[in-house]
Write a protein that holds these residues in place. Structure first.
Motif, PDB file in Angstrom:
ATOM      1  N   CYS B 286     -50.443  20.901 -39.867  1.00  0.00           N
ATOM      2  CA  CYS B 286     -50.460  21.054 -38.414  1.00  0.00           C
ATOM      3  C   CYS B 286     -51.877  20.968 -37.864  1.00  0.00           C
ATOM      4  N   PRO B 287     -52.105  20.074 -36.895  1.00  0.00           N
ATOM      5  CA  PRO B 287     -53.455  19.952 -36.340  1.00  0.00           C
ATOM      6  C   PRO B 287     -53.868  21.180 -35.533  1.00  0.00           C
ATOM      7  N   PHE B 288     -52.896  22.044 -35.178  1.00  0.00           N
ATOM      8  CA  PHE B 288     -53.223  23.206 -34.348  1.00  0.00           C
ATOM      9  C   PHE B 288     -53.167  24.520 -35.115  1.00  0.00           C
ATOM     10  N   ALA B 289     -53.085  24.435 -36.458  1.00  0.00           N
ATOM     11  CA  ALA B 289     -52.844  25.648 -37.250  1.00  0.00           C
ATOM     12  C   ALA B 289     -53.912  26.719 -37.006  1.00  0.00           C
ATOM     13  N   MET B 290     -53.429  27.955 -36.845  1.00  0.00           N
ATOM     14  CA  MET B 290     -54.323  29.105 -36.661  1.00  0.00           C
ATOM     15  C   MET B 290     -54.138  30.032 -37.864  1.00  0.00           C
ATOM     16  N   ASP B 291     -54.955  31.076 -37.936  1.00  0.00           N
ATOM     17  CA  ASP B 291     -54.845  32.003 -39.069  1.00  0.00           C
ATOM     18  C   ASP B 291     -53.459  32.626 -39.159  1.00  0.00           C
ATOM     19  N   LYS B 292     -52.937  33.005 -37.997  1.00  0.00           N
ATOM     20  CA  LYS B 292     -51.646  33.667 -37.945  1.00  0.00           C
ATOM     21  C   LYS B 292     -50.539  32.806 -38.574  1.00  0.00           C
ATOM     22  N   CYS B 293     -50.659  31.462 -38.372  1.00  0.00           N
ATOM     23  CA  CYS B 293     -49.637  30.540 -38.858  1.00  0.00           C
ATOM     24  C   CYS B 293     -49.524  30.596 -40.379  1.00  0.00           C
ATOM     25  N   LYS B 294     -50.622  30.994 -41.042  1.00  0.00           N
ATOM     26  CA  LYS B 294     -50.653  30.962 -42.501  1.00  0.00           C
ATOM     27  C   LYS B 294     -50.028  32.207 -43.116  1.00  0.00           C
ATOM     28  N   THR B 295     -49.735  33.194 -42.278  1.00  0.00           N
ATOM     29  CA  THR B 295     -49.192  34.434 -42.839  1.00  0.00           C
ATOM     30  C   THR B 295     -47.808  34.778 -42.303  1.00  0.00           C
ATOM     31  N   ASP B 296     -47.565  34.526 -41.011  1.00  0.00           N
ATOM     32  CA  ASP B 296     -46.304  34.957 -40.415  1.00  0.00           C
ATOM     33  C   ASP B 296     -45.531  33.799 -39.804  1.00  0.00           C
ATOM     34  N   PHE B 297     -44.206  33.790 -40.037  1.00  0.00           N
ATOM     35  CA  PHE B 297     -43.382  32.804 -39.353  1.00  0.00           C
ATOM     36  C   PHE B 297     -43.241  33.258 -37.903  1.00  0.00           C
ATOM     37  N   PRO B 298     -43.506  32.350 -36.962  1.00  0.00           N
ATOM     38  CA  PRO B 298     -43.525  32.755 -35.553  1.00  0.00           C
ATOM     39  C   PRO B 298     -42.130  33.118 -35.032  1.00  0.00           C
ATOM     40  N   PRO B 299     -42.068  34.031 -34.049  1.00  0.00           N
ATOM     41  CA  PRO B 299     -40.790  34.332 -33.406  1.00  0.00           C
ATOM     42  C   PRO B 299     -40.373  33.192 -32.485  1.00  0.00           C
ATOM     43  N   ARG B 300     -39.156  33.280 -31.979  1.00  0.00           N
ATOM     44  CA  ARG B 300     -38.643  32.224 -31.116  1.00  0.00           C
ATOM     45  C   ARG B 300     -39.151  32.402 -29.689  1.00  0.00           C
ATOM     46  N   THR B 301     -39.647  31.304 -29.111  1.00  0.00           N
ATOM     47  CA  THR B 301     -40.032  31.307 -27.702  1.00  0.00           C
ATOM     48  C   THR B 301     -39.028  30.448 -26.957  1.00  0.00           C
ATOM     49  N   GLU B 302     -38.482  30.967 -25.839  1.00  0.00           N
ATOM     50  CA  GLU B 302     -37.496  30.185 -25.080  1.00  0.00           C
ATOM     51  C   GLU B 302     -38.127  29.631 -23.816  1.00  0.00           C
ATOM     52  N   PHE B 303     -37.652  28.461 -23.406  1.00  0.00           N
ATOM     53  CA  PHE B 303     -38.223  27.788 -22.239  1.00  0.00           C
ATOM     54  C   PHE B 303     -37.166  27.612 -21.161  1.00  0.00           C
ATOM     55  N   SER B 304     -37.648  27.366 -19.936  1.00  0.00           N
ATOM     56  CA  SER B 304     -36.715  27.277 -18.811  1.00  0.00           C
ATOM     57  C   SER B 304     -35.820  26.037 -18.910  1.00  0.00           C
ATOM     58  N   ASP B 305     -36.244  25.008 -19.655  1.00  0.00           N
ATOM     59  CA  ASP B 305     -35.394  23.820 -19.762  1.00  0.00           C
ATOM     60  C   ASP B 305     -34.293  23.992 -20.817  1.00  0.00           C
ATOM     61  N   GLY B 306     -34.141  25.205 -21.334  1.00  0.00           N
ATOM     62  CA  GLY B 306     -33.055  25.471 -22.272  1.00  0.00           C
ATOM     63  C   GLY B 306     -33.456  25.304 -23.724  1.00  0.00           C
ATOM     64  N   SER B 307     -34.653  24.801 -23.978  1.00  0.00           N
ATOM     65  CA  SER B 307     -35.057  24.601 -25.365  1.00  0.00           C
ATOM     66  C   SER B 307     -35.816  25.819 -25.884  1.00  0.00           C
ATOM     67  N   TRP B 308     -36.006  25.862 -27.183  1.00  0.00           N
ATOM     68  CA  TRP B 308     -36.741  26.965 -27.799  1.00  0.00           C
ATOM     69  C   TRP B 308     -37.492  26.431 -29.001  1.00  0.00           C
ATOM     70  N   THR B 309     -38.508  27.163 -29.412  1.00  0.00           N
ATOM     71  CA  THR B 309     -39.224  26.764 -30.613  1.00  0.00           C
ATOM     72  C   THR B 309     -39.752  28.003 -31.327  1.00  0.00           C
ATOM     73  N   ASN B 310     -40.011  27.851 -32.608  1.00  0.00           N
ATOM     74  CA  ASN B 310     -40.700  28.896 -33.358  1.00  0.00           C
ATOM     75  C   ASN B 310     -42.096  28.396 -33.660  1.00  0.00           C
ATOM     76  N   CYS B 311     -43.045  28.740 -32.775  1.00  0.00           N
ATOM     77  CA  CYS B 311     -44.402  28.248 -32.949  1.00  0.00           C
ATOM     78  C   CYS B 311     -45.360  29.200 -32.257  1.00  0.00           C
ATOM     79  N   TRP B 312     -46.399  29.599 -32.976  1.00  0.00           N
ATOM     80  CA  TRP B 312     -47.369  30.546 -32.423  1.00  0.00           C
ATOM     81  C   TRP B 312     -48.098  29.986 -31.205  1.00  0.00           C
ATOM     82  N   LEU B 313     -48.198  28.668 -31.097  1.00  0.00           N
ATOM     83  CA  LEU B 313     -48.878  28.070 -29.941  1.00  0.00           C
ATOM     84  C   LEU B 313     -48.251  28.542 -28.640  1.00  0.00           C
ATOM     85  N   HIS B 314     -46.929  28.662 -28.669  1.00  0.00           N
ATOM     86  CA  HIS B 314     -46.225  29.012 -27.430  1.00  0.00           C
ATOM     87  C   HIS B 314     -46.116  30.514 -27.255  1.00  0.00           C
ATOM     88  N   GLU B 315     -46.152  31.241 -28.361  1.00  0.00           N
ATOM     89  CA  GLU B 315     -46.089  32.698 -28.289  1.00  0.00           C
ATOM     90  C   GLU B 315     -47.349  33.236 -27.607  1.00  0.00           C
TER      91      GLU B 315
END
Lengths: 324, 317
Positions: B286-315
């Motif tokens: 991942c070009p955006f990897a942070m320290d947190k990404c290497k230790t914890d799986f991110p929680p789900r972030t939900e968006f107004s368009d109905g989609s969701w992702t598990n990514c620390w960038l959005h958290e």
């Protein structure tokens, strides 16, 4: 021009008679160009390139035509008429091949280094280890992987090793038969990026065969579309995509749903590809063609210049008569 | 995605395969829900766990943890009643039909096994449903007399014979000729509308996922990383992996510039599932990897368009 194919025929010969898989195919490959060959299974695209490099195995055989190679040095050679011994000198140095399944093409019980050494020694290279390392680095494989066996590498890495192996003797033409079909899209893009980069650096020409026209439009300079053993359209890649001249090309293009453009209902092409043992009398595409008219069933259209490329379709006769 | 109870769902399922000497962590805490009259596409590279998930949904093998639910009820074992509701269509229509028996036998057998009337009328009606007409003629053919597309339609007719509520398609068109793929996709779309089937469409071809499906789920190395309405996922991917997949897919509209080919040129390969990276499994690429990404799986972030992702960038945002 580096390759000049004239009226090539390849038949599969059986007791019941010959089936013509490649029928009167002519085209020229320019220096440094990527020529894409697209079509569905059974259209003759793989048979065509196996014919170009004379790797056909019985019952397939070249039964007509010429394949003129114009090497950097020396006189033009008709590949279709050389003996196997003469071909050995041309293979790898002038014309190399990358096959679809690297797992099947590489020797499963030999390390990569041994397979590279085989090729390099046969063609008179002395600095085998150095050259192997250089080639692997060229495709982004760490040279210490030379000691690996094929099964120790991922599919993408094997395919890249195949490309490195094809480039071993700095060939002028690399023929590729669906080189990325067995790998994932991300790896596919990495491999294609590498092919483009290497072509830039080394200046070889590519004949790239695939069923994926949408990929070819991005990659190739020119595209030949095959149907029923013949080239039915040949033109610049962008032109083939933007304004296809043959209804089959158009149908094929519209068989790929768009990634970003608005989604409309698409229908593909009705019917199934033709049986080569029993081709229609007229145009082979006539039974499936949405634009067919009487003439199409009676007379087979020739591959003719239609302005921005070549097409074999009676629709263009009509235009021509209308203009005359 | 709708509020109603999903017809079939995988809730927080994990699947580990034990090979004796090592453990392959094929799926980790994956949730996927299939609704009546909707098509969900599951995309990702080979080895991402798409087929494993389909096989768990079909109860081919048990989950390591988590639950498979049919109409909200946890399924503990697969029996005929379960297969009366859930059917599979496989990639290879050359291998999935009995090649020694006529089409009618292949279809009739499914009718019989599930206790439905199995006369010629029923067989012909099913063949008609998948556009194999004249049905009486196709019924008498042997599989080898059919094209790949026709064979796949027989496989679909056989699945429909059971009158299922769910159809799981594992790469149902990838072995078919390009010109006839759309035919099968359009057939699946029609079955969604006319029969109200819940469909899972597994594919590596993201453009066909967009064409056919209502929702798209994206998997990477056994983790579900993004999901939502098809257009949101394709046009505004939230996870860097989804972005990579879309950027890598062939797109003729891009033709002319080779820049598209170099952008993603050196981004590595998916990890081994025997020893997967901790945290988000995509972090090594991942070009955006942070320290947190290497230790914890991110929680789900939900968006107004109905989609969701598990990514620390959005958290973070």
């Amino acid at each position: 021009m580096i390759l000049d194919v004239k009226g090539l025929n390849v038949d599969y010969i059986s007791a019941a008679g010959a089936v013509r898989a490649v029928n009167d195919v002519s085209f020229q490959l320019r220096r440094g160009e990527i020529l894409g060959v697209a079509g569905e299974s059974g259209c003759g695209k793989s048979t065509l390139i196996m014919g170009l490099i004379r790797l056909l195995r019985p019952p397939a055989a070249i039964t007509g035509g010429e394949v003129w190679l114009h090497p950097r040095e020396g006189r033009p050679v008709d590949i279709a008429r050389r003996t196997d011994k003469e071909l050995r000198k041309l293979r790898w140095r002038s014309i190399a091949v990358v096959l679809q399944s690297a797992m099947d093409a590489l020797n499963p019980v030999a390390r990569l280094s041994a397979q590279f050494a085989d090729v390099l020694r046969e063609h008179g290279y002395r600095n085998v280890e150095e050259r192997t390392a250089e080639l692997l680095e060229m495709v982004g494989i760490s040279p210490d992987r030379a000691r690996s066996y094929p099964h120790e590498m991922s599919g993408g890495m094997r395919q890249r090793a195949m490309i490195a192996l094809a480039l071993a003797c700095d060939p002028e033409i690399v023929v590729m038969d669906e080189p990325t079909t067995a790998v994932d899209v991300v790896m596919q893009r990495q491999i294609l990026a590498q092919i483009l980069e290497l072509r830039q650096k080394l200046g070889f020409s590519v004949v790239f065969v695939t069923h994926d026209l949408s990929l070819l439009v991005e990659l190739a300079d020119r595209i030949a579309i095959m149907y029923g053993g013949r080239i039915v359209e040949l033109g610049e890649a962008a032109e083939i995509y933007r304004s296809p001249k043959h209804p089959y090309t158009k149908g094929l293009r519209d068989s790929f749903p768009p990634l970003h453009a608005p989604v409309t209902r698409l229908s593909g092409i009705p019917g199934t590809p033709p049986d080569l043992r029993n081709l229609p009398h007229g145009c082979a595409f006539e039974p499936r063609c949405p634009s067919r008219f009487d003439e199409c069933a009676q007379r087979r259209p020739e591959l003719l210049d239609v302005g921005d490329g070549l097409a074999a379709c009676h629709l263009h006769d009509r235009e021509r008569t209308a203009h005359a | 995605m709708p509020e109603e109870t999903p017809v079939l769902a995988a809730e927080n399922v994990t699947k580990h395969f034990d090979t004796g000497t090592q453990t392959v962590r094929a799926l980790e805490n994956v949730t996927l829900r299939l609704y009546r009259g909707r098509i969900a596409a599951l995309v990702g590279e080979s080895g991402s766990g798409k087929t494993t998930l389909a096989r768990l949904l079909a109860q081919f093998y048990p989950v390591t943890s988590g639950e498979i639910k049919l109409r909200g009820q946890t399924v503990s074992r697969a029996d005929k009643a379960f297969y009366g509701e859930v059917q599979l269509v496989f990639q290879d229509p050359f291998a999935s039909l009995n090649s020694l028996r006529k089409v009618e036998h292949n279809v009739r057998r499914a009718l019989k096994l599930h206790g439905h009337e199995s006369g010629d009328d029923q067989v012909h009606e099913l063949l008609g449903k998948v556009n194999l007409t004249p049905a009486a003629e196709f019924a008498r053919k042997l599989p080898h007399e059919l094209s790949g597309g026709q064979r796949q339609r027989v496989a679909i007719a056989r699945a429909l014979a059971v009158r299922p509520a769910v159809l799981l398609g594992d790469e149902p068109i990838s072995m078919l000729d390009v010109s006839i793929r759309l035919d099968v996709l359009n057939l699946l779309a029609r079955l969604r509308e006319e029969e109200g089937l819940a469909l899972l469409y597994i594919t590596h071809d993201i453009a066909s996922a967009r064409y056919l499906s209502d929702d798209i789920y994206v998997m990477y190395a056994g983790q579900m990383v993004e999901g939502g309405p098809a257009e949101s996922v394709i046009q505004e991917p939230k996870h860097p992996y989804t972005r990579l997949l879309i950027d890598s897919s062939p797109d003729p509209e891009r033709a002319g510039g080779s820049s598209a080919f170099t952008a993603t040129a050196k981004l590595g390969e998916p990890p081994s599932l025997v020893d997967p990276p901790p945290g988000c499994r995509f972090h090594p690429r991942c070009p955006f990897a942070m320290d947190k990404c290497k230790t914890d799986f991110p929680p789900r972030t939900e968006f107004s368009d109905g989609s969701w992702t598990n990514c620390w960038l959005h958290e973070e945002a």
